[in-house]
Design a protein around this motif. Structure first.
Motif, mmCIF file in Angstrom:
data_model
loop_
_atom_site.group_PDB
_atom_site.id
_atom_site.type_symbol
_atom_site.label_atom_id
_atom_site.label_comp_id
_atom_site.label_asym_id
_atom_site.label_seq_id
_atom_site.Cartn_x
_atom_site.Cartn_y
_atom_site.Cartn_z
ATOM 1 N N ILE A 1 0.852 -1.178 0.000
ATOM 2 C CA ILE A 1 0.000 0.000 0.000
ATOM 3 C C ILE A 1 0.892 1.234 0.000
ATOM 4 O O ILE A 1 1.661 1.444 0.943
ATOM 5 C CB ILE A 1 -0.919 0.024 1.242
ATOM 6 C CG1 ILE A 1 -1.779 -1.240 1.296
ATOM 7 C CG2 ILE A 1 -1.793 1.279 1.242
ATOM 8 C CD1 ILE A 1 -2.600 -1.363 2.573
ATOM 9 N N PRO A 2 0.834 2.075 -1.030
ATOM 10 C CA PRO A 2 1.656 3.292 -1.024
ATOM 11 C C PRO A 2 1.208 4.231 0.085
ATOM 12 O O PRO A 2 0.016 4.390 0.347
ATOM 13 C CB PRO A 2 1.407 3.895 -2.415
ATOM 14 C CG PRO A 2 0.066 3.360 -2.825
ATOM 15 C CD PRO A 2 -0.013 1.982 -2.226
ATOM 16 N N GLY B 1 -5.961 -1.119 -15.387
ATOM 17 C CA GLY B 1 -5.395 -0.139 -14.469
ATOM 18 C C GLY B 1 -6.298 1.063 -14.300
ATOM 19 O O GLY B 1 -6.540 1.528 -13.178
ATOM 20 N N ARG B 2 -6.841 1.557 -15.405
ATOM 21 C CA ARG B 2 -7.724 2.721 -15.326
ATOM 22 C C ARG B 2 -9.053 2.365 -14.665
ATOM 23 O O ARG B 2 -9.629 3.183 -13.927
ATOM 24 C CB ARG B 2 -7.946 3.295 -16.722
ATOM 25 C CG ARG B 2 -6.716 4.024 -17.275
ATOM 26 C CD ARG B 2 -7.049 4.777 -18.530
ATOM 27 N NE ARG B 2 -7.291 3.890 -19.655
ATOM 28 C CZ ARG B 2 -6.370 3.489 -20.521
ATOM 29 N NH1 ARG B 2 -5.118 3.913 -20.377
ATOM 30 N NH2 ARG B 2 -6.669 2.695 -21.525
ATOM 31 N N GLU B 3 -9.547 1.150 -14.907
ATOM 32 C CA GLU B 3 -10.787 0.731 -14.245
ATOM 33 C C GLU B 3 -10.590 0.660 -12.733
ATOM 34 O O GLU B 3 -11.463 1.088 -11.965
ATOM 35 C CB GLU B 3 -11.248 -0.631 -14.774
ATOM 36 C CG GLU B 3 -12.550 -1.096 -14.136
ATOM 37 C CD GLU B 3 -13.018 -2.460 -14.631
ATOM 38 O OE1 GLU B 3 -14.125 -2.875 -14.247
ATOM 39 O OE2 GLU B 3 -12.267 -3.115 -15.391
ATOM 40 N N LYS B 4 -9.469 0.120 -12.300
ATOM 41 C CA LYS B 4 -9.181 0.052 -10.866
ATOM 42 C C LYS B 4 -9.220 1.443 -10.249
ATOM 43 O O LYS B 4 -9.887 1.655 -9.211
ATOM 44 C CB LYS B 4 -7.807 -0.587 -10.638
ATOM 45 C CG LYS B 4 -7.329 -0.497 -9.189
ATOM 46 C CD LYS B 4 -5.926 -1.048 -9.008
ATOM 47 C CE LYS B 4 -5.429 -0.805 -7.589
ATOM 48 N NZ LYS B 4 -4.089 -1.418 -7.353
ATOM 49 N N VAL B 5 -8.547 2.400 -10.854
ATOM 50 C CA VAL B 5 -8.492 3.744 -10.289
ATOM 51 C C VAL B 5 -9.860 4.407 -10.321
ATOM 52 O O VAL B 5 -10.261 5.098 -9.369
ATOM 53 C CB VAL B 5 -7.435 4.587 -11.031
ATOM 54 C CG1 VAL B 5 -7.474 6.032 -10.566
ATOM 55 C CG2 VAL B 5 -6.035 4.003 -10.811
ATOM 56 N N GLU C 1 -2.061 9.901 -10.169
ATOM 57 C CA GLU C 1 -0.616 9.800 -10.337
ATOM 58 C C GLU C 1 0.003 8.823 -9.358
ATOM 59 O O GLU C 1 0.937 8.084 -9.712
ATOM 60 C CB GLU C 1 0.018 11.180 -10.198
ATOM 61 C CG GLU C 1 -0.304 12.119 -11.353
ATOM 62 C CD GLU C 1 0.339 13.471 -11.175
ATOM 63 O OE1 GLU C 1 1.249 13.809 -11.959
ATOM 64 O OE2 GLU C 1 -0.060 14.195 -10.244
ATOM 65 N N VAL C 2 -0.487 8.810 -8.117
ATOM 66 C CA VAL C 2 0.040 7.855 -7.138
ATOM 67 C C VAL C 2 -0.311 6.434 -7.555
ATOM 68 O O VAL C 2 0.557 5.549 -7.634
ATOM 69 C CB VAL C 2 -0.515 8.153 -5.727
ATOM 70 C CG1 VAL C 2 -0.216 6.993 -4.777
ATOM 71 C CG2 VAL C 2 0.098 9.431 -5.182
ATOM 72 N N PHE C 3 -1.588 6.184 -7.821
ATOM 73 C CA PHE C 3 -2.022 4.819 -8.111
ATOM 74 C C PHE C 3 -1.455 4.303 -9.428
ATOM 75 O O PHE C 3 -0.918 3.186 -9.494
ATOM 76 C CB PHE C 3 -3.552 4.762 -8.137
ATOM 77 C CG PHE C 3 -4.206 5.143 -6.841
ATOM 78 C CD1 PHE C 3 -3.737 4.647 -5.631
ATOM 79 C CD2 PHE C 3 -5.280 6.018 -6.816
ATOM 80 C CE1 PHE C 3 -4.325 4.997 -4.423
ATOM 81 C CE2 PHE C 3 -5.887 6.369 -5.614
ATOM 82 C CZ PHE C 3 -5.405 5.868 -4.427
#
Length: 210
Positions: free
Chosen positions: A136-137, A157-161, A180-182
């Motif tokens: 976890i960042p 990746g975009r769906e997750k965010v 940007e973080v994710f």
């Protein structure tokens, strides 16, 4: 790079200390699980409003699951080590549900004490399952070398965010909560495994069968 498959996974226990831990760390993996999988979703902390966010988020990330069962607890955030017995019972109760194919748990080297305790308990409670420790960042700067990667396409990746933003509105004011973080972390982990995006995990023990 040697590849392993999760296509045979039929049962999962996802352990999180706080609402949004599981989705931030393993949302891409959740989206990639086989259709019909059985998931037990376990949180150790959370006020009612945050638990409601977690329910909605998990239901969205696991829309293809055959069954999704919630085990939500309300131990105090940031104080799990002081509630060791109760936290131990939460993890042991999850282990008594059966022998799942896959356990998702925080990393043992996580700087947050709540995460770290769950990680340590998971390794002892689930001795006959594959345990993937997620990252976890956070501002602590505790990201480290990982040895298991789940590649994600740009769309995944975009769906997750997008799902993170949609289902955790209470977190949007945080200065670290942004694309940007994710996606930045996902891009770095993707580069490490020759994918566009990826999530990274640590596997400490597994059994190789023929």
């Amino acid at each position: 790079m040697i590849g392993l498959s999760l296509s045979g996974v039929r049962s999962v226990v996802a352990l999180g200390a706080h609402p949004d831990d599981i989705e931030i760390a393993a949302g891409g993996l959740l989206l990639s699980l086989p259709e019909g999988v059985t998931v037990d979703y376990v949180l150790a902390t959370g006020v009612p409003a945050r638990q409601a966010e977690a329910r909605a988020a998990a239901s969205a990330f696991l829309s293809k699951a055959g069954s999704l069962t919630f085990h939500l607890h309300d131990l105090p955030d940031g104080r799990l080590p002081a509630h060791w017995n109760e936290t131990k019972e939460i993890v042991e109760a999850a282990a008594r549900l059966g022998t799942p194919d896959l356990i998702l748990a925080p990393s043992t080297d996580d700087a947050h004490q709540d995460h770290r305790l769950l990680a340590e308990l998971a390794s002892t409670a689930f001795r006959n399952s594959l345990v993937l420790h997620y990252e976890i960042p956070k501002w602590d700067g505790d990201l480290s070398r990982r040895n298991v990667y789940v590649p994600l396409t740009p769309d995944q990746g975009r769906e997750k965010v997008a799902l993170l933003h949609e289902h955790f509105p209470s977190q949007k004011a945080r200065d670290w909560w942004d694309d940007e973080v994710f996606l930045g972390l996902a891009r770095i982990r993707g580069m490490e495994c020759r994918a566009h995006y990826a999530e990274a995990y640590t596997l400490t023990k597994s059994l190789l069968t023929f």
